[in-house]
Scaffold this motif. Structure first.
Motif, mmCIF file in Angstrom:
data_model
loop_
_atom_site.group_PDB
_atom_site.id
_atom_site.type_symbol
_atom_site.label_atom_id
_atom_site.label_comp_id
_atom_site.label_asym_id
_atom_site.label_seq_id
_atom_site.Cartn_x
_atom_site.Cartn_y
_atom_site.Cartn_z
ATOM 1 N N GLY A 260 0.814 -1.211 0.000
ATOM 2 C CA GLY A 260 0.000 0.000 0.000
ATOM 3 C C GLY A 260 0.844 1.255 0.000
ATOM 4 O O GLY A 260 0.491 2.253 -0.643
ATOM 5 N N ALA A 261 1.981 1.209 0.697
ATOM 6 C CA ALA A 261 2.862 2.372 0.755
ATOM 7 C C ALA A 261 3.436 2.701 -0.618
ATOM 8 O O ALA A 261 3.524 3.869 -1.004
ATOM 9 C CB ALA A 261 3.995 2.115 1.745
ATOM 10 N N VAL A 262 3.831 1.663 -1.358
ATOM 11 C CA VAL A 262 4.347 1.875 -2.709
ATOM 12 C C VAL A 262 3.222 2.336 -3.627
ATOM 13 O O VAL A 262 3.392 3.263 -4.423
ATOM 14 C CB VAL A 262 5.000 0.589 -3.243
ATOM 15 N N PHE A 263 2.063 1.713 -3.508
ATOM 16 C CA PHE A 263 0.905 2.042 -4.338
ATOM 17 C C PHE A 263 0.591 3.532 -4.286
ATOM 18 O O PHE A 263 0.326 4.156 -5.305
ATOM 19 C CB PHE A 263 -0.301 1.222 -3.862
ATOM 20 N N GLU B 231 8.952 10.603 1.910
ATOM 21 C CA GLU B 231 8.036 9.811 1.098
ATOM 22 C C GLU B 231 8.748 8.552 0.620
ATOM 23 O O GLU B 231 9.985 8.498 0.571
ATOM 24 C CB GLU B 231 7.558 10.600 -0.122
ATOM 25 N N ILE B 232 7.950 7.552 0.243
ATOM 26 C CA ILE B 232 8.506 6.302 -0.260
ATOM 27 C C ILE B 232 9.441 6.553 -1.442
ATOM 28 O O ILE B 232 10.486 5.903 -1.584
ATOM 29 C CB ILE B 232 7.375 5.334 -0.657
ATOM 30 N N THR B 233 9.094 7.508 -2.292
ATOM 31 C CA THR B 233 9.936 7.804 -3.454
ATOM 32 C C THR B 233 11.371 8.145 -3.064
ATOM 33 O O THR B 233 12.314 7.911 -3.835
ATOM 34 C CB THR B 233 9.324 8.954 -4.288
ATOM 35 N N ASP B 234 11.578 8.681 -1.856
ATOM 36 C CA ASP B 234 12.908 9.109 -1.423
ATOM 37 C C ASP B 234 13.854 7.930 -1.211
ATOM 38 O O ASP B 234 15.079 8.093 -1.303
ATOM 39 C CB ASP B 234 12.813 9.895 -0.109
ATOM 40 N N ILE B 235 13.306 6.752 -0.907
ATOM 41 C CA ILE B 235 14.149 5.596 -0.575
ATOM 42 C C ILE B 235 13.920 4.410 -1.508
ATOM 43 O O ILE B 235 14.622 3.406 -1.435
ATOM 44 C CB ILE B 235 13.905 5.147 0.886
ATOM 45 N N PHE B 236 12.942 4.537 -2.397
ATOM 46 C CA PHE B 236 12.552 3.418 -3.253
ATOM 47 C C PHE B 236 13.648 3.077 -4.258
ATOM 48 O O PHE B 236 14.238 3.955 -4.884
ATOM 49 C CB PHE B 236 11.267 3.767 -4.011
ATOM 50 N N GLN B 237 13.900 1.784 -4.428
ATOM 51 C CA GLN B 237 14.852 1.309 -5.434
ATOM 52 C C GLN B 237 14.159 0.514 -6.534
ATOM 53 O O GLN B 237 14.342 0.783 -7.716
ATOM 54 C CB GLN B 237 15.938 0.458 -4.782
ATOM 55 N N SER B 238 13.334 -0.482 -6.141
ATOM 56 C CA SER B 238 12.656 -1.296 -7.147
ATOM 57 C C SER B 238 11.514 -2.076 -6.510
ATOM 58 O O SER B 238 11.425 -2.162 -5.288
ATOM 59 C CB SER B 238 13.628 -2.287 -7.810
ATOM 60 N N ALA B 239 10.662 -2.623 -7.356
ATOM 61 C CA ALA B 239 9.553 -3.450 -6.870
ATOM 62 C C ALA B 239 9.254 -4.553 -7.873
ATOM 63 O O ALA B 239 9.386 -4.360 -9.089
ATOM 64 C CB ALA B 239 8.303 -2.602 -6.652
ATOM 65 N N GLU B 240 8.876 -5.687 -7.340
ATOM 66 C CA GLU B 240 8.341 -6.763 -8.174
ATOM 67 C C GLU B 240 6.837 -6.548 -8.281
ATOM 68 O O GLU B 240 6.158 -6.406 -7.258
ATOM 69 C CB GLU B 240 8.614 -8.120 -7.545
ATOM 70 N N VAL B 241 6.320 -6.533 -9.493
ATOM 71 C CA VAL B 241 4.916 -6.233 -9.718
ATOM 72 C C VAL B 241 4.289 -7.318 -10.585
ATOM 73 O O VAL B 241 4.810 -7.659 -11.648
ATOM 74 C CB VAL B 241 4.753 -4.861 -10.418
ATOM 75 N N LEU B 242 3.175 -7.859 -10.094
ATOM 76 C CA LEU B 242 2.384 -8.809 -10.870
ATOM 77 C C LEU B 242 1.394 -8.023 -11.707
ATOM 78 O O LEU B 242 0.534 -7.322 -11.169
ATOM 79 C CB LEU B 242 1.655 -9.777 -9.935
ATOM 80 N N LEU B 243 1.519 -8.123 -13.016
ATOM 81 C CA LEU B 243 0.659 -7.374 -13.928
ATOM 82 C C LEU B 243 -0.629 -8.128 -14.219
ATOM 83 O O LEU B 243 -0.718 -9.348 -13.989
ATOM 84 C CB LEU B 243 1.423 -7.080 -15.221
ATOM 85 N N GLN C 2 12.208 4.987 -11.919
ATOM 86 C CA GLN C 2 11.659 5.766 -13.027
ATOM 87 C C GLN C 2 10.337 5.185 -13.508
ATOM 88 O O GLN C 2 9.389 5.923 -13.807
ATOM 89 C CB GLN C 2 12.664 5.821 -14.184
ATOM 90 N N ALA C 3 10.264 3.861 -13.567
ATOM 91 C CA ALA C 3 9.055 3.206 -14.062
ATOM 92 C C ALA C 3 7.858 3.431 -13.147
ATOM 93 O O ALA C 3 6.704 3.376 -13.597
ATOM 94 C CB ALA C 3 9.297 1.710 -14.239
ATOM 95 N N MET C 4 8.109 3.710 -11.871
ATOM 96 C CA MET C 4 7.010 3.867 -10.919
ATOM 97 C C MET C 4 6.276 5.193 -11.072
ATOM 98 O O MET C 4 5.146 5.333 -10.619
ATOM 99 C CB MET C 4 7.529 3.739 -9.484
ATOM 100 N N LYS C 5 6.924 6.183 -11.680
ATOM 101 C CA LYS C 5 6.288 7.488 -11.916
ATOM 102 C C LYS C 5 5.649 8.048 -10.645
ATOM 103 O O LYS C 5 4.474 8.433 -10.619
ATOM 104 C CB LYS C 5 5.260 7.399 -13.039
ATOM 105 N N PHE C 6 6.441 8.095 -9.588
ATOM 106 C CA PHE C 6 5.939 8.600 -8.319
ATOM 107 C C PHE C 6 5.583 10.084 -8.414
ATOM 108 O O PHE C 6 6.267 10.870 -9.065
ATOM 109 C CB PHE C 6 6.988 8.428 -7.218
ATOM 110 N N ALA C 7 4.510 10.442 -7.747
ATOM 111 C CA ALA C 7 4.121 11.827 -7.538
ATOM 112 C C ALA C 7 3.473 11.876 -6.159
ATOM 113 O O ALA C 7 3.440 10.879 -5.436
ATOM 114 C CB ALA C 7 3.156 12.300 -8.622
ATOM 115 N N TYR C 8 2.951 13.028 -5.786
ATOM 116 C CA TYR C 8 2.347 13.154 -4.462
ATOM 117 C C TYR C 8 1.191 12.170 -4.316
ATOM 118 O O TYR C 8 0.187 12.253 -5.022
ATOM 119 C CB TYR C 8 1.866 14.591 -4.245
#
Length: 307
Positions: A128-131, A140-152, A163-169
């Motif tokens: 939920g935090a990444v979401f 914010e999570i974006t400050d420390i985030f490196q990568s995530a495994e995502v089930l599409l 970069q792929a996560m396109k974090f914003a507020y």
């Protein structure tokens, strides 16, 4: 169409399950089907079966910044309490989606890793935090985030970098692509355990002193409008303490709505809309919700559990 649970007999399912059992507000209607996968393969099997049968999938994290409407959720709801492993590798902390943010910050502190202290008291899950790019106290999570495994949605698992996560507020690409976070890795720095713990303690004390943790709530309800702080704005409008049904604008922090007397999700939503309408009329400011609102409205005459 009902989810065909008989096709996946190894997986734990609950039918017509009250989601009020799982939300921090203690409100919400029933899930037609609630699934508790234990492994990645079980999670993939659920997604593939749902896709094959054109059944909607909803993911619940820790349900801490969430309102589920009183009509509940159709299709299959997936909850991941079994996905809670946390591993440390040098300065990297990897946590599965169902691990709590609090447990992850504790693991980081024990490993002498700094950078995640801001999240020490956030009551959500890692998924939920990444979401929602969760944040508190300037981090914010974006400050420390490196990568995530995502089930599409097509059943494939991909690795998403920053970069792929396109974090914003309070936003990430996961809100758009229908993916499910399986795990996330955070890049932290070496630090001194006592100093890290002291900062976590300071922020948790601050949270306890300012937030209404003694009542069920959905956390911070509104996004911060540009140039304003939500709590003071609500107080200025004379809305602190406002009650609709069993929901109240918190007397401790006006940015929170608390369940003081068997509130329903409808009580929460009615109070949110009242606040938005009042703030718009008084100050011409559009308050946007930070809390995630999902599910269906309760139909007239429908009876659904709320306890």
């Amino acid at each position: 169409m009902k989810f065909p649970t008989n096709e996946l007999p190894q997986i734990e399912f609950k039918l017509n399950e009250p989601l009020s059992k799982y939300t921090f507000t203690k409100t919400g209607g029933n899930a037609d089907t609630l699934a508790f996968p234990k492994t990645r393969q079980e999670l993939v099997d659920i997604v593939n079966t749902a896709r094959k049968n054109d059944i909607k999938i909803t993911i619940l994290g820790n349900a801490s910044n969430l309102i589920i409407k009183d009509g509940g959720i159709r299709g299959v709801v997936i909850i991941l309490p079994n996905f809670k492993n946390i591993t440390i590798n040098a300065g990297d902390v990897t946590a599965e989606a169902g691990a709590t943010i609090i447990d992850t910050t504790i693991a980081a502190q024990k490993a002498g890793l700094t950078g995640m202290e801001f999240a020490a008291g956030i009551p959500g899950s890692i998924g939920g935090a990444v979401f929602m790019n969760a944040g508190a106290y300037g981090g914010e999570i974006t400050d420390i985030f490196q990568s995530a495994e995502v089930l599409l949605p097509d059943g494939t698992i991909e690795n998403f970098d920053h970069q792929a996560m396109k974090f914003a507020y309070r936003h990430s690409i996961i809100q758009e692509n229908g993916g499910i976070v399986i795990s996330a890795t955070f890049k932290l720095a070496a630090g001194e355990k006592p100093k890290i713990q002291a900062e976590m303690d300071r922020l948790n004390d601050l949270r306890r002193s300012k937030q209404p943790l003694e009542y069920p709530s959905c956390g911070s309800v509104f996004k911060r409008p540009t140039g304003h702080f939500t709590g003071p704005l609500i107080i200025k409008a004379g809305l602190q303490g406002k009650i609709i049904g069993g929901a109240q604008v918190s007397m401790k922090h006006a940015g929170f709505i608390v369940n003081i007397n068997h509130a329903t999700a409808t009580d929460y939503l009615d109070l949110i809309h009242f606040i938005q309408k009042t703030i718009k009329e008084k100050y011409d400011i559009d308050l946007q919700t930070e809390v995630r609102i999902i599910g269906e409205d309760k139909k007239v005459g429908e009876v659904r559990a709320n306890s």
